[in-house]
Design a protein around this motif. Structure first.
Motif, short mmCIF file in Angstrom:
data_model
loop_
_atom_site.label_atom_id
_atom_site.label_comp_id
_atom_site.label_asym_id
_atom_site.label_seq_id
_atom_site.Cartn_x
_atom_site.Cartn_y
_atom_site.Cartn_z
N SER A 159 -4.71 3.14 2.77
CA SER A 159 -3.73 2.85 1.39
C SER A 159 -4.64 3.66 0.58
N SER A 160 -3.86 4.82 -0.10
CA SER A 160 -4.45 5.67 -0.93
C SER A 160 -4.33 5.09 -2.48
N THR A 161 -3.78 3.69 -2.53
CA THR A 161 -3.63 3.17 -3.84
C THR A 161 -4.36 2.01 -3.76
N TRP A 162 -4.95 1.72 -2.83
CA TRP A 162 -6.13 0.49 -2.90
C TRP A 162 -7.23 0.62 -3.83
N ASN A 163 -7.36 -0.50 -4.65
CA ASN A 163 -8.38 -0.75 -5.48
C ASN A 163 -9.28 -1.64 -5.42
N GLN A 204 -6.62 -1.73 4.62
CA GLN A 204 -6.85 -1.08 3.27
C GLN A 204 -7.26 0.21 3.14
N GLY A 207 0.90 -1.31 0.00
CA GLY A 207 -0.17 0.13 -0.03
C GLY A 207 0.85 1.27 -0.03
N THR A 208 0.03 2.51 0.04
CA THR A 208 0.64 3.71 0.25
C THR A 208 -0.09 4.43 1.25
N ASP A 236 -3.45 -3.31 -5.36
CA ASP A 236 -2.37 -2.35 -4.60
C ASP A 236 -0.90 -2.38 -4.56
N THR A 237 -0.06 -1.76 -4.23
CA THR A 237 1.16 -1.59 -4.53
C THR A 237 2.05 -2.82 -3.52
N ASP A 262 3.02 -1.98 -8.90
CA ASP A 262 1.82 -1.61 -8.78
C ASP A 262 0.71 -2.41 -9.13
N SER A 263 -0.50 -2.09 -8.48
CA SER A 263 -1.65 -2.88 -8.97
C SER A 263 -1.50 -4.44 -8.80
#
Length: 656
Positions: free
Chosen positions: A82-86, A79, A37-38, A110-111, A126-127
């Motif tokens: 984390s700003s990058t969680w999809n 989760q 995550g981020t 996520d990362t 990433d992803s």
């Protein structure tokens, strides 16, 4: 270390350093650090040789929240922070369903970064697909080593595994990994070893035995267990596997699932007691002391399948089976032997087996190696790459894989069959098109013909300056047309008997041209019996000549003149014959016949009565005994409407 954003032109293998923690509630297992995550959140996971995704324990796995629970479970991933969680939704984990598992997880992208920090860590991708878990049946997180992609919401958009993403971004040299689980009971403790894109040759005993990946991508690391034997410090030996079996190597679970009869053999020899309710073999202190004193070792003899050779032996000491289960798996810390009864589709060699076994898997070449793990505290890591086009087995030299050998053999056989079919086809085609040679006529002094052609070489007949088509090999049997045998009567004539008078037909060609050109084209001069057509006369006769008459090559009868002027044989009719449909009576039973061409002579005559071909009526036609008489051919059509103008006229002139 190599960063995902700056791939190396010649990538090197990545050796993932262990966390130096022993995690798990079903034993002590060497784990690996992961950042997710981020901003990054650090967790510890255990490698899974069967999975493709990464499973991480989420806060719901520790209720009520406690630091003890979080540490015991390898750390938590939130989760929502984390700003990058999809988020992708809730899905079944799918792993170990054949062993009774049916848990679910919250999937998303996520990362993921390998290692404890950027300084000591590895690639950052990433992803990557992640499953957040809360169930206690999987107590620590899992990192999938499989290359197989995952399909969640749409089968047309599969999600790459972490290993496949590394390879596609040229961050590792091949789609491969090498792993041993580590052994806490060895010396001061030997941590696990995991290399992506290569192997650590300081960690295993070299072997030449190679295993092929099974076609089932969910159970691909399949080996044949040919035997399991036990040896004791006093030298006694026991057999623990009544019959060979296939087993799946899977580090996701700690147990060894073996056939029931094998489990009973273990029970009988070691004194184990099966707890059917808990599905465990618990070991009390007395039994543990007995087994520790006898120091049994268990030898697994493995091959590519149940019957093939060669084999490799993996030896496990009793210490590798001396595990401790802790809450919440058991109410209290309890020793157990990691053996479970399994059906045919459940036979598995789990993480306990991989404490002493080193597995190298190459998905590019679709094979893997199982070797004995080496424990050398002073040995330095020796990381070597696994090229994308070959599996490196130290000490084994270069050798073809089983699949490559089968592929080469199959390709050779197919090529050979295709070559045989091609030669056969060309031979048959050549034979079909080969010209048929004519027989030599010894009775008459005619030249050998190069080939026999069907009796369709007679040129177009011309009647009243109009032409009717030749009679080709049309599939119908021709009739003999005369006044007594009308068309359609069914009476046909194949050949004339010996001595039959040959009818005379008129040639509608200027006689002067015939008299000047025909003898030279025939290759000989007219004999004394031949009467030359006088200038201005009309009508030439064609008849069979007796032996000794001038010879004529039938191939030269096609043309009697040069240029576009042809010599046409015609019936003495005063008008052109229309095209008529052929009589149905002659559409069946016709069989094409290729015979030797009879020797015929072309006799130029005058239009006078004394030179008419009927003068030769008393002279029989001489043919070779080996050759058929001269066949008479006629067009197949209805003649009735031409009797007055054709047949009657012919009779009056003595043609019949």
């Amino acid at each position: 270390m190599t960063d995902a954003k700056t791939p190396s032109p010649t990538p090197s293998p990545f050796s993932w350093a262990p966390s130096q923690w022993w995690d798990g509630y079903d034993g002590q297992w060497s784990s690996f650090d992961l950042r997710v995550g981020t901003p990054e959140q650090t967790v510890r996971v255990l490698p899974s040789t069967a999975g493709s995704a990464t499973w991480i324990v989420t806060p719901g796995g520790c209720e009520p929240p406690s630091s003890e629970c979080s540490i015991a479970r390898g750390g938590l991933f939130n989760q929502t922070q984390s700003s990058t969680w999809n988020d992708l939704g809730l899905f079944t984990l799918t792993l170990e369903q054949n062993l009774g598992h049916n848990e679910s997880g919250a999937f998303g992208l996520d990362t993921i970064s390998l290692g404890l920090s950027n300084a000591t860590g590895g690639p950052i991708l990433d992803s990557q697909i992640i499953a957040g878990i809360e169930t206690e049946r999987w107590y620590t997180g899992v990192f999938g080593l499989q290359q197989q992609p995952m399909n969640l919401t749409d089968f047309s958009q599969p999600q790459q595994s972490f290993l496949s993403a590394l390879r596609s971004q040229n961050l590792i040299p091949s789609l491969s990994w090498a792993y041993t689980a580590g052994a806490h009971y060895r010396s001061k403790g030997s941590f696990g070893s995991l290399t992506l894109g290569g192997s650590d040759i300081s960690k295993y005993v070299p072997t030449n035995v190679s295993f092929s990946l099974a076609p089932d991508v969910g159970r691909d690391l399949v080996v044949g267990i040919k035997s399991i034997t036990s040896t004791y410090i006093n030298g006694s030996v026991g057999s623990l596997l009544p019959s060979p079996t296939l087993a799946f190597i899977d580090s996701t679970v700690p147990y060894l699932y073996l056939p029931v009869d094998a489990c009973k053999a273990f029970e009988s020899e070691l004194g184990l007691v099966y707890n059917q309710k808990k599905n465990f073999y618990f070991v009390d202190d007395a039994l543990h002391q007995t087994l520790s004193n006898s120091m049994p070792q268990f030898n697994f003899r493995l091959a590519n399948d149940k019957s093939s050779e060669p084999t490799v032996e993996i030896t496990l000491p009793y210490a590798s089976f001396d595990l401790i289960a802790k809450p919440p798996l058991t109410p209290n810390a309890t020793r157990y032997f990691p053996l479970r009864r399994g059906a045919d589709h459940q036979i598995t060699l789990g993480r306990a087996f991989l404490q002493e076994a080193y597995v190298i898997t190459d998905y590019d070449q679709k094979n893997f190696t199982v070797a004995q793990t080496l424990f050398n505290d002073i040995a330095k890591p020796n990381i070597v790459p696994i090229p994308w086009n070959a599996t490196a087995v130290p000490g084994g030299g270069k050798r073809l894989t089983r699949e490559a050998s089968i592929g080469i053999s199959t390709g050779s056989v197919v090529f050979g069959l295709l070559l045989i079919l091609l030669v056969t086809f060309l031979t048959l085609r050549w034979r079909k098109r080969r010209p048929i040679r004519a027989l030599t006529d010894t009775a008459i002094n005619s030249q050998d013909f190069d080939e026999i052609r069907p009796f369709s070489f007679i040129p177009t007949y011309e009647i009243g300056h109009q032409s009717i088509p030749e009679l080709h090999d049309i599939g119908y049997q021709p009739e003999l047309l005369n006044g007594l045998t009308p068309s359609g009567s069914g009476k046909v004539l194949d050949e004339l008997a010996d001595g039959t008078k040959t009818p005379v037909h008129e040639l509608f060609v200027p006689a002067t041209r015939i008299s000047n050109e025909l003898p030279s084209r025939m290759g000989s001069k007219p004999s004394a019996d031949t009467t030359t057509i006088k200038s201005g006369s009309w009508g030439d006769g064609v008849t069979g000549m007796p032996t000794g008459s001038p010879q004529a090559d039938p191939r030269n009868m096609k043309r009697a003149t040069s240029g576009s002027t042809y010599t046409h044989l015609g019936i003495n009719l005063n008008k052109a014959l229309p095209h008529k449909p052929f009589a149905k009576a002659y559409t069946k039973g016709y069989r094409s016949s290729r015979r030797s061409l009879p020797g015929v002579q072309v006799l130029p005559t005058t239009n006078s009565a004394e030179n008419h071909p009927s003068a030769y009526a008393d002279i029989p036609t001489a043919l070779s005994p080996r050759m058929s008489p001269v066949p008479t051919y006629a067009s197949v059509f209805d003649i009735e409407e031409y009797k007055d103008s054709a047949i009657v006229s012919e009779k009056q002139q003595g043609s019949f």
